[in-house]
Enzyme design. Structure first.
Site, PDB file in Angstrom:
ATOM      1  N   GLU A 199       4.068   3.844  -8.011  1.00 57.59           N
ATOM      2  CA  GLU A 199       4.521   2.977  -6.921  1.00 57.59           C
ATOM      3  C   GLU A 199       4.291   3.636  -5.558  1.00 57.59           C
ATOM      4  O   GLU A 199       3.940   2.972  -4.587  1.00 57.59           O
ATOM      5  CB  GLU A 199       6.012   2.640  -7.082  1.00 57.59           C
ATOM      6  CG  GLU A 199       6.343   1.878  -8.345  1.00 57.59           C
ATOM      7  CD  GLU A 199       5.747   0.482  -8.352  1.00 57.59           C
ATOM      8  OE1 GLU A 199       4.512   0.372  -8.392  1.00 57.59           O
ATOM      9  OE2 GLU A 199       6.511  -0.491  -8.334  1.00 57.59           O
TER      10      GLU A 199
ATOM     11  N   THR B 210       2.167  -4.938  -1.084  1.00 59.21           N
ATOM     12  CA  THR B 210       3.540  -4.448  -0.901  1.00 59.21           C
ATOM     13  C   THR B 210       3.623  -3.561   0.332  1.00 59.21           C
ATOM     14  O   THR B 210       4.573  -3.638   1.115  1.00 59.21           O
ATOM     15  CB  THR B 210       3.995  -3.684  -2.159  1.00 59.21           C
ATOM     16  OG1 THR B 210       3.939  -4.584  -3.262  1.00 59.21           O
ATOM     17  CG2 THR B 210       5.417  -3.180  -2.017  1.00 59.21           C
TER      18      THR B 210
HETATM   19  N1  HSE Z   1      11.522  -3.503  -3.666  1.00 61.48           N
HETATM   20  C1  HSE Z   1      10.106  -3.555  -3.481  1.00 61.48           C
HETATM   21  C2  HSE Z   1       9.822  -4.332  -2.215  1.00 61.48           C
HETATM   22  C3  HSE Z   1       9.479  -4.228  -4.665  1.00 61.48           C
HETATM   23  O1  HSE Z   1      10.396  -5.402  -2.052  1.00 61.48           O
HETATM   24  O2  HSE Z   1       9.037  -3.882  -1.387  1.00 61.48           O
HETATM   25  C4  HSE Z   1       8.003  -4.401  -4.565  1.00 61.48           C
HETATM   26  O3  HSE Z   1       7.569  -5.165  -5.670  1.00 61.48           O
END
Ligand code: HSE
Length: 306
Positions: free
Chosen positions: A128, A181
């Site tokens: 991530e 993201t």
């Molecule tokens: N919590 C993260 C965001 C998840 O909202 O950026 C990304 O899938």
């Protein structure tokens, strides 16, 4: 055992009231991965289908997650990784998390399970970090543990698995536009007011309580977000209309899945979920945007061997 094929599930992160701390695992949406030992003492991505993603191990989320795991074990064991993507990158349903979680799960199994699934979360978070610039756990935790996961703390990392009421269903609409993201994190404000914080933690607490008591109405009422959703929803075509249609057709609640553009309607029971899905389909079919629509139960197992 030298080779494993796994199903690596999609996930819904945030669930409106739990930005970066709440996520849930989907059942019938996910990737397939094949991981096998090699004698080269080298980690290789040997095949990727379904998406155009980097083959270099240090640029691929599955690669960096496995590197972190092997480093922790001080292991030189080589592995070949095949990734068959069904989840599109930039979809908001945990595409990078599925690859990272699937890879560390399979490698750990082949190595005789030196780590628990919970311990694998920290390695998968490295994927991530590579994908979005931030090592959030709200997709990789439910992908590895199944069900709902709550991140109580990032430092030290503490993940809590929450109960899954039987009748919950997700309807997921994925408008086929890509939102990275990294980009959708960059537009969020870095500070919140006390009023917003009070609103948010009240709802997050209520959401968790509702999972324990299977109080579906309370779950629905808790799905609100005054911090992130007002900003991110601007990027999602017809967000307000979709919200209205879902609630009018009986959904418990509606929100952005992860960083979008996917949105979710949380429903009670299969027949209501079908009704909501059909209403969303009818509405979106008349728009000029390609889309995918899923109806899913909640996957209580997470990544699994197939
Ligand atoms: N919590 C993260 C965001 C998840 O909202 O950026 C990304 O899938």
């Amino acid at each position: 055992m030298d080779e494993l094929k796994v199903f690596a599930p999609a996930t819904v992160a945030n669930l409106s009231c739990g930005f970066d701390v709440l996520g849930c695992c989907l059942d019938n949406v996910g990737d397939e991965m094949i991981i096998r030992k090699n004698d080269l003492g080298k980690l290789r991505i040997t095949k990727i289908t379904g998406q155009d993603l980097p083959m270099e191990i240090d640029k691929n989320v599955a690669g960096v997650a496995v590197i972190a795991l092997l480093e922790a074990l001080e292991s030189n064991q080589g592995f070949d990784i095949e990734i068959h993507k069904k989840i599109k990158a930039g979809s908001g349903i945990g595409s990078s998390a599925a690859s990272s979680a699937g890879a560390v799960f399979a490698v750990n199994k082949i190595l005789g399970e030196p780590f628990s699934n919970k311990e694998l979360i920290a390695f998968a978070m490295q994927g991530e970090l590579l994908a979005s610039g931030n090592a959030h756990a709200d997709n990789v935790a439910p992908a590895l543990l199944g069900g709902f996961s709550l991140v109580r703390s990032y430092d030290p990392l503490e993940i809590i698995s929450l109960p899954v009421p039987d009748d919950l269903r997700f309807v997921i609409l994925h408008p086929l536009i890509e939102i990275k993201t990294r980009d959708s994190r960059s537009i969020i404000k870095q500070s919140v007011s006390l009023k917003q914080a009070i609103h948010q933690w009240g709802n997050l607490g209520a959401f968790v309580s509702a999972l324990y008591s299977s109080d579906y109405e309370l779950l629905g009422r808790s799905l609100t977000d005054e911090i992130v959703e007002p900003i991110r929803s601007i990027l999602i075509p017809y967000f307000d209309e979709l919200d209205k249609i879902s609630l009018e057709n009986g959904a418990l609640g509606f929100g952005i899945s992860g960083s979008g553009p996917s949105v979710f309607a949380l429903c009670k029971g299969e027949s209501n979920a079908l009704k909501v899905k059909n209403a969303i389909q009818e509405f979106y079919e008349n728009k000029d945007i390609d889309f995918e629509l899923h109806l899913s139960e909640i996957n209580k197992k997470g990544v699994k061997i197939v």
